[in-house]
Design a protein around this motif. Structure first.
Motif, PDB file in Angstrom:
ATOM      1  N   ALA A 152       0.814  -1.280   0.059  1.00 41.38           N
ATOM      2  CA  ALA A 152       0.185  -0.037   0.051  1.00 41.38           C
ATOM      3  C   ALA A 152       0.946   1.163  -0.110  1.00 41.38           C
ATOM      4  O   ALA A 152       0.411   2.295  -0.619  1.00 41.38           O
ATOM      5  CB  ALA A 152      -0.917  -0.008   1.270  1.00 41.38           C
ATOM      6  N   TRP A 153       2.157   1.128   0.738  1.00 41.83           N
ATOM      7  CA  TRP A 153       2.954   2.183   0.582  1.00 41.83           C
ATOM      8  C   TRP A 153       3.267   2.724  -0.841  1.00 41.83           C
ATOM      9  O   TRP A 153       3.811   3.924  -1.129  1.00 41.83           O
ATOM     10  CB  TRP A 153       4.408   1.818   1.199  1.00 41.83           C
ATOM     11  CG  TRP A 153       5.011   0.947   0.619  1.00 41.83           C
ATOM     12  CD1 TRP A 153       5.087  -0.357   0.626  1.00 41.83           C
ATOM     13  CD2 TRP A 153       6.089   1.226  -0.538  1.00 41.83           C
ATOM     14  NE1 TRP A 153       5.909  -1.228  -0.094  1.00 41.83           N
ATOM     15  CE2 TRP A 153       6.611  -0.174  -0.754  1.00 41.83           C
ATOM     16  CE3 TRP A 153       6.565   2.046  -1.152  1.00 41.83           C
ATOM     17  CZ2 TRP A 153       7.406  -0.286  -1.955  1.00 41.83           C
ATOM     18  CZ3 TRP A 153       7.531   2.023  -2.136  1.00 41.83           C
ATOM     19  CH2 TRP A 153       7.971   0.706  -2.361  1.00 41.83           C
ATOM     20  N   TRP A 154       3.321   1.996  -1.779  1.00 41.73           N
ATOM     21  CA  TRP A 154       3.643   2.301  -3.376  1.00 41.73           C
ATOM     22  C   TRP A 154       2.322   2.800  -3.917  1.00 41.73           C
ATOM     23  O   TRP A 154       2.232   3.616  -4.607  1.00 41.73           O
ATOM     24  CB  TRP A 154       4.221   1.009  -3.816  1.00 41.73           C
ATOM     25  CG  TRP A 154       4.312   1.146  -5.592  1.00 41.73           C
ATOM     26  CD1 TRP A 154       5.453   1.868  -5.926  1.00 41.73           C
ATOM     27  CD2 TRP A 154       3.745   0.508  -6.650  1.00 41.73           C
ATOM     28  NE1 TRP A 154       5.470   2.122  -7.343  1.00 41.73           N
ATOM     29  CE2 TRP A 154       4.055   1.076  -7.694  1.00 41.73           C
ATOM     30  CE3 TRP A 154       2.666  -0.297  -6.444  1.00 41.73           C
ATOM     31  CZ2 TRP A 154       3.639   0.832  -8.889  1.00 41.73           C
ATOM     32  CZ3 TRP A 154       1.930  -0.473  -7.822  1.00 41.73           C
ATOM     33  CH2 TRP A 154       2.707  -0.179  -8.937  1.00 41.73           C
ATOM     34  N   TRP A 155       1.468   1.906  -3.649  1.00 44.65           N
ATOM     35  CA  TRP A 155       0.032   2.020  -4.400  1.00 44.65           C
ATOM     36  C   TRP A 155      -0.728   3.500  -4.205  1.00 44.65           C
ATOM     37  O   TRP A 155      -1.399   3.975  -5.062  1.00 44.65           O
ATOM     38  CB  TRP A 155      -0.747   0.960  -4.255  1.00 44.65           C
ATOM     39  CG  TRP A 155      -2.170   1.185  -5.111  1.00 44.65           C
ATOM     40  CD1 TRP A 155      -3.359   0.844  -4.626  1.00 44.65           C
ATOM     41  CD2 TRP A 155      -2.238   0.831  -6.491  1.00 44.65           C
ATOM     42  NE1 TRP A 155      -4.354   0.886  -5.630  1.00 44.65           N
ATOM     43  CE2 TRP A 155      -3.675   0.887  -6.817  1.00 44.65           C
ATOM     44  CE3 TRP A 155      -1.427   0.731  -7.523  1.00 44.65           C
ATOM     45  CZ2 TRP A 155      -4.117   0.933  -8.060  1.00 44.65           C
ATOM     46  CZ3 TRP A 155      -1.857   0.613  -8.795  1.00 44.65           C
ATOM     47  CH2 TRP A 155      -3.417   0.809  -9.002  1.00 44.65           C
ATOM     48  N   PHE A 181      -7.229   2.502 -12.320  1.00 42.17           N
ATOM     49  CA  PHE A 181      -7.608   1.086 -11.714  1.00 42.17           C
ATOM     50  C   PHE A 181      -7.614   1.330 -10.118  1.00 42.17           C
ATOM     51  O   PHE A 181      -6.957   1.983  -9.581  1.00 42.17           O
ATOM     52  CB  PHE A 181      -6.434   0.250 -12.133  1.00 42.17           C
ATOM     53  CG  PHE A 181      -6.396   0.288 -13.641  1.00 42.17           C
ATOM     54  CD1 PHE A 181      -7.364  -0.422 -14.371  1.00 42.17           C
ATOM     55  CD2 PHE A 181      -5.474   0.994 -14.289  1.00 42.17           C
ATOM     56  CE1 PHE A 181      -7.377  -0.432 -15.859  1.00 42.17           C
ATOM     57  CE2 PHE A 181      -5.446   1.080 -15.901  1.00 42.17           C
ATOM     58  CZ  PHE A 181      -6.232   0.259 -16.441  1.00 42.17           C
ATOM     59  N   SER A 182      -8.525   0.338  -9.767  1.00 42.26           N
ATOM     60  CA  SER A 182      -9.020   0.380  -8.252  1.00 42.26           C
ATOM     61  C   SER A 182      -8.122  -0.589  -7.256  1.00 42.26           C
ATOM     62  O   SER A 182      -7.723  -1.532  -7.729  1.00 42.26           O
ATOM     63  CB  SER A 182     -10.455  -0.204  -8.191  1.00 42.26           C
ATOM     64  OG  SER A 182     -11.654   0.564  -9.246  1.00 42.26           O
ATOM     65  N   THR A 183      -7.960   0.058  -6.303  1.00 44.44           N
ATOM     66  CA  THR A 183      -7.359  -0.462  -5.057  1.00 44.44           C
ATOM     67  C   THR A 183      -8.386  -1.811  -4.720  1.00 44.44           C
ATOM     68  O   THR A 183      -9.462  -1.836  -4.576  1.00 44.44           O
ATOM     69  CB  THR A 183      -7.418   0.438  -3.920  1.00 44.44           C
ATOM     70  OG1 THR A 183      -6.775   1.623  -4.191  1.00 44.44           O
ATOM     71  CG2 THR A 183      -6.695  -0.125  -2.670  1.00 44.44           C
ATOM     72  N   HIS A 233      -4.088  -2.750  -1.763  1.00 43.95           N
ATOM     73  CA  HIS A 233      -2.729  -2.346  -2.926  1.00 43.95           C
ATOM     74  C   HIS A 233      -3.517  -3.054  -4.142  1.00 43.95           C
ATOM     75  O   HIS A 233      -4.398  -2.979  -4.462  1.00 43.95           O
ATOM     76  CB  HIS A 233      -1.456  -3.399  -2.252  1.00 43.95           C
ATOM     77  CG  HIS A 233      -1.711  -4.807  -1.814  1.00 43.95           C
ATOM     78  ND1 HIS A 233      -2.197  -5.632  -2.797  1.00 43.95           N
ATOM     79  CD2 HIS A 233      -1.620  -5.378  -0.771  1.00 43.95           C
ATOM     80  CE1 HIS A 233      -2.177  -6.712  -2.081  1.00 43.95           C
ATOM     81  NE2 HIS A 233      -1.955  -6.563  -0.898  1.00 43.95           N
ATOM     82  N   PHE A 234      -2.531  -3.371  -4.975  1.00 49.11           N
ATOM     83  CA  PHE A 234      -2.907  -3.768  -6.158  1.00 49.11           C
ATOM     84  C   PHE A 234      -2.118  -4.989  -6.883  1.00 49.11           C
ATOM     85  O   PHE A 234      -1.579  -5.211  -8.021  1.00 49.11           O
ATOM     86  CB  PHE A 234      -2.371  -2.722  -7.443  1.00 49.11           C
ATOM     87  CG  PHE A 234      -3.277  -2.706  -8.745  1.00 49.11           C
ATOM     88  CD1 PHE A 234      -4.688  -2.895  -8.573  1.00 49.11           C
ATOM     89  CD2 PHE A 234      -2.354  -2.562  -9.947  1.00 49.11           C
ATOM     90  CE1 PHE A 234      -5.181  -2.826  -9.749  1.00 49.11           C
ATOM     91  CE2 PHE A 234      -3.262  -2.743 -11.125  1.00 49.11           C
ATOM     92  CZ  PHE A 234      -4.550  -2.745 -11.145  1.00 49.11           C
TER      93      PHE A 234
END
Length: 300
Positions: free
Chosen positions: A147-150, A169-171, A176-177
């Protein structure tokens, strides 16, 4: 085996035509490989001579507008550094760094390229070539399982709908992704009805189109992957590696066809070249390209 038209028999028989086609391809291939980076087995060569690459990882050297990359490349030469790696999308710089995509009202637009960025990238490759410096171009550098990146506002990640104008695009439920980023069949679409795979393919194609003509450039599909799911991302990587290979063949084919088109008027005028001659060339060109595309054993 059918013969060539009599008007060109004895000069442009089938095998002679085949030779002409192979010559066109060979000229195109030699143009791309006689100078610059090449490979023999597992060894690299530059301008036809074996080379030991001493590299420097400077991901943002082309995307950070505050960097004087000409001075940096001169410094590399002074220190005998002959290879540098850059990232196409240096997401960690946020809005301070140039992005492959244009921005609209402070957000990325995945449907529009940032022309100023690509012009700077081409000039960087050109300046590196003039100094005999090899450029490794990393197309993707994601860390989708964090999540720190996304979701980090400082990064304003282009792939995240919160930071683009495209509506995707959606979480995911985990914040995250991952595994979505490496899912070639991921179905979510943007407001222009394009999928994640469409945009990833577009970025690969754009990178190859802009930089593939530089003989000092080679491509890395992805850096680190940022995810432990090897089975998923290895299939994704092979997919885009094959796409880069196909783009290289297209470039070679285009060069061969352009070379032949320059030769054809002379053949029509002096050797009776006609439509049947064109058919023979097309047949032999297809066979030659299939031969080039077929995997060869690595004898290195």
């Amino acid at each position: 085996m059918s013969a060539a038209p009599r008007s060109v028999a004895g000069f442009l028989g089938r095998w002679t035509v085949a030779g002409a086609v192979v010559l066109c391809i060979a000229v195109a291939a030699s143009t791309a490989s006689a100078q610059g980076l090449s490979r023999s087995g597992r060894w690299f060569a530059y301008d036809g001579q074996p080379v030991f690459l001493v590299g420097f990882d400077c991901q943002e050297i082309a995307s950070d507008p505050s960097v004087d990359y000409v001075a940096a490349l001169d410094a590399f030469v002074d220190q005998r550094i002959n290879k540098v790696r850059i990232w196409i999308y240096t997401w960690f710089g946020g809005a301070q760094y140039l992005s492959p995509w244009d921005r609209s009202q402070g957000a990325h637009d995945l449907d529009a390229w940032n022309d100023a960025y690509w012009a700077r990238l081409r000039d960087f490759a050109e300046q590196a070539r003039a100094r005999g410096i090899v450029v490794e171009v990393t197309v993707f550098a994601p860390y989708p399982d964090g999540a720190w990146w996304w979701s980090e506002p400082a990064f304003q990640l282009a792939w995240n709908r919160d930071f683009n104008v495209n509506g995707a695009f959606s979480t995911n439920a985990s914040g995250h992704f991952m595994p979505e980023f490496f899912d070639l069949a991921y179905a979510e679409t943007t407001s222009s009805s394009r999928t994640l795979g469409d945009y990833q393919a577009a970025l690969v194609d754009k990178a190859v189109a802009e930089l593939g003509g530089y003989e000092n450039v080679y491509f890395e599909v992805c850096n680190e992957f940022g995810a432990p799911d090897v089975e998923r991302w290895s299939a994704w990587q092979r997919h885009f590696a094959s796409r880069i290979d196909a783009a290289a063949l297209t470039t070679l084919l285009t060069s061969a066809v352009l070379g032949f088109n320059l030769l054809r008027p002379l053949l029509v005028q002096t050797r009776g070249w006609n439509s049947r001659s064109d058919e023979i060339v097309r047949e032999q060109l297809v066979r030659a390209m299939i031969s080039i595309a077929r995997p060869k054993p690595d004898r290195g």
